[in-house]
Design a protein around this motif. Structure first.
Motif, PDB file in Angstrom:
ATOM      1  N   UNK A 247      47.003  37.048  30.414  1.00  0.00           N
ATOM      2  CA  UNK A 247      46.823  38.046  29.368  1.00  0.00           C
ATOM      3  C   UNK A 247      45.991  39.241  29.825  1.00  0.00           C
ATOM      4  N   UNK A 248      45.401  39.162  30.998  1.00  0.00           N
ATOM      5  CA  UNK A 248      44.601  40.278  31.493  1.00  0.00           C
ATOM      6  C   UNK A 248      45.455  41.320  32.216  1.00  0.00           C
ATOM      7  N   UNK A 249      46.645  40.957  32.658  1.00  0.00           N
ATOM      8  CA  UNK A 249      47.390  41.877  33.513  1.00  0.00           C
ATOM      9  C   UNK A 249      47.765  43.171  32.794  1.00  0.00           C
ATOM     10  N   UNK A 250      48.165  43.084  31.538  1.00  0.00           N
ATOM     11  CA  UNK A 250      48.499  44.302  30.797  1.00  0.00           C
ATOM     12  C   UNK A 250      47.273  45.194  30.630  1.00  0.00           C
ATOM     13  N   UNK A 251      46.098  44.581  30.531  1.00  0.00           N
ATOM     14  CA  UNK A 251      44.850  45.337  30.447  1.00  0.00           C
ATOM     15  C   UNK A 251      44.596  46.055  31.763  1.00  0.00           C
ATOM     16  N   UNK A 252      44.808  45.363  32.870  1.00  0.00           N
ATOM     17  CA  UNK A 252      44.662  46.000  34.192  1.00  0.00           C
ATOM     18  C   UNK A 252      45.613  47.194  34.318  1.00  0.00           C
ATOM     19  N   UNK A 253      46.842  47.009  33.876  1.00  0.00           N
ATOM     20  CA  UNK A 253      47.831  48.087  33.931  1.00  0.00           C
ATOM     21  C   UNK A 253      47.339  49.318  33.162  1.00  0.00           C
ATOM     22  N   UNK A 254      46.883  49.114  31.925  1.00  0.00           N
ATOM     23  CA  UNK A 254      46.458  50.259  31.110  1.00  0.00           C
ATOM     24  C   UNK A 254      45.262  50.971  31.733  1.00  0.00           C
ATOM     25  N   UNK A 255      44.297  50.201  32.208  1.00  0.00           N
ATOM     26  CA  UNK A 255      43.132  50.811  32.846  1.00  0.00           C
ATOM     27  C   UNK A 255      43.541  51.606  34.083  1.00  0.00           C
ATOM     28  N   UNK A 256      44.456  51.059  34.857  1.00  0.00           N
ATOM     29  CA  UNK A 256      44.910  51.744  36.065  1.00  0.00           C
ATOM     30  C   UNK A 256      45.607  53.054  35.714  1.00  0.00           C
ATOM     31  N   UNK A 257      46.469  53.019  34.708  1.00  0.00           N
ATOM     32  CA  UNK A 257      47.184  54.223  34.293  1.00  0.00           C
ATOM     33  C   UNK A 257      46.201  55.272  33.762  1.00  0.00           C
ATOM     34  N   UNK A 258      45.137  54.808  33.102  1.00  0.00           N
ATOM     35  CA  UNK A 258      44.129  55.723  32.574  1.00  0.00           C
ATOM     36  C   UNK A 258      43.187  56.233  33.658  1.00  0.00           C
ATOM     37  N   UNK A 259      43.314  55.684  34.860  1.00  0.00           N
ATOM     38  CA  UNK A 259      42.446  56.114  35.956  1.00  0.00           C
ATOM     39  C   UNK A 259      41.047  55.555  35.884  1.00  0.00           C
ATOM     40  N   UNK A 260      40.897  54.420  35.226  1.00  0.00           N
ATOM     41  CA  UNK A 260      39.576  53.806  35.036  1.00  0.00           C
ATOM     42  C   UNK A 260      39.344  52.744  36.111  1.00  0.00           C
ATOM     43  N   UNK A 261      38.271  52.876  36.844  1.00  0.00           N
ATOM     44  CA  UNK A 261      37.910  51.850  37.821  1.00  0.00           C
ATOM     45  C   UNK A 261      37.239  50.680  37.099  1.00  0.00           C
ATOM     46  N   UNK A 262      37.472  49.493  37.598  1.00  0.00           N
ATOM     47  CA  UNK A 262      36.868  48.318  36.965  1.00  0.00           C
ATOM     48  C   UNK A 262      36.530  47.271  38.010  1.00  0.00           C
ATOM     49  N   UNK A 263      35.601  46.421  37.631  1.00  0.00           N
ATOM     50  CA  UNK A 263      35.236  45.274  38.450  1.00  0.00           C
ATOM     51  C   UNK A 263      35.813  44.021  37.804  1.00  0.00           C
ATOM     52  N   UNK A 264      35.988  42.982  38.615  1.00  0.00           N
ATOM     53  CA  UNK A 264      36.516  41.730  38.080  1.00  0.00           C
ATOM     54  C   UNK A 264      35.616  40.557  38.449  1.00  0.00           C
ATOM     55  N   UNK A 265      35.388  39.709  37.476  1.00  0.00           N
ATOM     56  CA  UNK A 265      34.699  38.445  37.699  1.00  0.00           C
ATOM     57  C   UNK A 265      35.738  37.351  37.473  1.00  0.00           C
ATOM     58  N   UNK A 266      36.098  36.661  38.541  1.00  0.00           N
ATOM     59  CA  UNK A 266      37.148  35.659  38.447  1.00  0.00           C
ATOM     60  C   UNK A 266      36.566  34.295  38.055  1.00  0.00           C
ATOM     61  N   UNK A 267      37.206  33.683  37.080  1.00  0.00           N
ATOM     62  CA  UNK A 267      36.803  32.341  36.659  1.00  0.00           C
ATOM     63  C   UNK A 267      37.479  31.322  37.567  1.00  0.00           C
ATOM     64  N   UNK A 268      36.676  30.536  38.255  1.00  0.00           N
ATOM     65  CA  UNK A 268      37.212  29.514  39.156  1.00  0.00           C
ATOM     66  C   UNK A 268      36.715  28.116  38.806  1.00  0.00           C
ATOM     67  N   UNK A 269      35.669  28.046  37.980  1.00  0.00           N
ATOM     68  CA  UNK A 269      35.082  26.752  37.608  1.00  0.00           C
ATOM     69  C   UNK A 269      34.808  26.713  36.110  1.00  0.00           C
ATOM     70  N   UNK A 270      34.893  25.520  35.556  1.00  0.00           N
ATOM     71  CA  UNK A 270      34.670  25.358  34.122  1.00  0.00           C
ATOM     72  C   UNK A 270      33.268  25.807  33.713  1.00  0.00           C
ATOM     73  N   UNK A 271      32.300  25.658  34.626  1.00  0.00           N
ATOM     74  CA  UNK A 271      30.923  26.031  34.309  1.00  0.00           C
ATOM     75  C   UNK A 271      30.802  27.520  33.982  1.00  0.00           C
ATOM     76  N   UNK A 272      31.608  28.347  34.626  1.00  0.00           N
ATOM     77  CA  UNK A 272      31.584  29.782  34.321  1.00  0.00           C
ATOM     78  C   UNK A 272      32.056  30.042  32.893  1.00  0.00           C
ATOM     79  N   UNK A 273      33.113  29.371  32.510  1.00  0.00           N
ATOM     80  CA  UNK A 273      33.628  29.524  31.147  1.00  0.00           C
ATOM     81  C   UNK A 273      32.611  29.006  30.139  1.00  0.00           C
ATOM     82  N   UNK A 274      32.020  27.867  30.439  1.00  0.00           N
ATOM     83  CA  UNK A 274      31.022  27.285  29.536  1.00  0.00           C
ATOM     84  C   UNK A 274      29.819  28.202  29.365  1.00  0.00           C
TER      85      UNK A 274
END
Length: 223
Positions: free
Chosen positions: A15-42
């Motif tokens: 569900x994040x990919x469409x958000x990435x697309x819109x930000x890219x088209x708008x020329x907005x730079x962004x950082x990403x924090x990738x969830x790889x472990x349940x502890x991050x979500x918790x």
């Protein structure tokens, strides 16, 4: 942190990919924090960042936004991708909602049991050809844009969705020449051309590692 746009999600489309697309088209730079472990979500849960206990989560303008449609609406409104008035916005919403429905069918397919995949893909292909693509072919009959006279989030979603379809069904646009021409027009836009290049924030189709990670982080949903 208020000056940065930070995306909290998996290292994959979803569900994040469409958000990435819109930000890219708008020329907005962004950082990403990738969830790889349940502890991050918790931790996001315990910090109160996830209003409805779900990702995507986007930090923007000092806010922590959740619910993908709300996030997309905010970005589209802020960066002039949401039409010139309420009537145009209504049509943009109609087209966008349809495209999100289509993309969500593709999005969940990697989580489908192997024995059901053929049936699922057949259903996606049929609905794309009969229910979705004819609508957009007609809308583009006399215009370069789906709504009005300027680029909107609906156009961006249409490009994203049709590229996803072509990954699964390479010849699916053969009988939709207006959509094919639209694709080429969209790909020529500098921001989109850049986003489609290797090394951009655009994510590849989901693989087994992505599926395993999502199931591990959101293990409470896959019991």
């Amino acid at each position: 942190m208020s000056g940065k746009v930070v995306l909290h999600y998996f290292n994959g489309r979803g569900k994040m990919e469409s958000i990435r697309w819109l930000l890219a088209v708008a020329g907005v730079q962004f950082e990403e924090v990738f969830l790889t472990e349940k502890e991050q979500f918790d931790k996001l849960l315990s910090d109160g960042a996830l209003t409805f206990q779900q990702v995507p989560l986007v930090e923007i303008d000092g806010m922590k936004l959740v619910q993908s449609k709300a996030i997309l609406n905010y970005i589209a409104g802020k960066y002039n991708l949401y039409g010139k008035d309420l009537k145009e916005r209504a049509m943009i919403d109609i087209y966008s909602e349809g495209l999100i429905d289509l993309m969500e069918m593709i999005m969940v397919s990697p989580f489908t049991p192997a024995e059901n995949k053929e049936k699922v893909f057949s259903n996606i292909e049929e609905k794309a050809k009969v229910r979705f693509l004819p609508v957009f072919e007609k809308a583009l009959a006399n215009s370069s844009f789906l709504v009005g006279k300027q680029l909107s989030r609906a156009d961006v979603h249409l490009l994203e969705a049709t590229l996803m379809l072509q990954e699964l069904f390479p010849s699916i646009l053969a009988t939709f020449p207006k959509i094919q021409a639209f694709q080429e027009q969209m790909k020529a836009l500098p921001a989109i051309s850049k986003f489609l290049q290797p090394g951009s924030a655009r994510k590849p189709p989901p693989d087994e590692e992505y599926v395993r990670t999502v199931k591990a982080v959101l293990s409470h949903l896959f019991k």
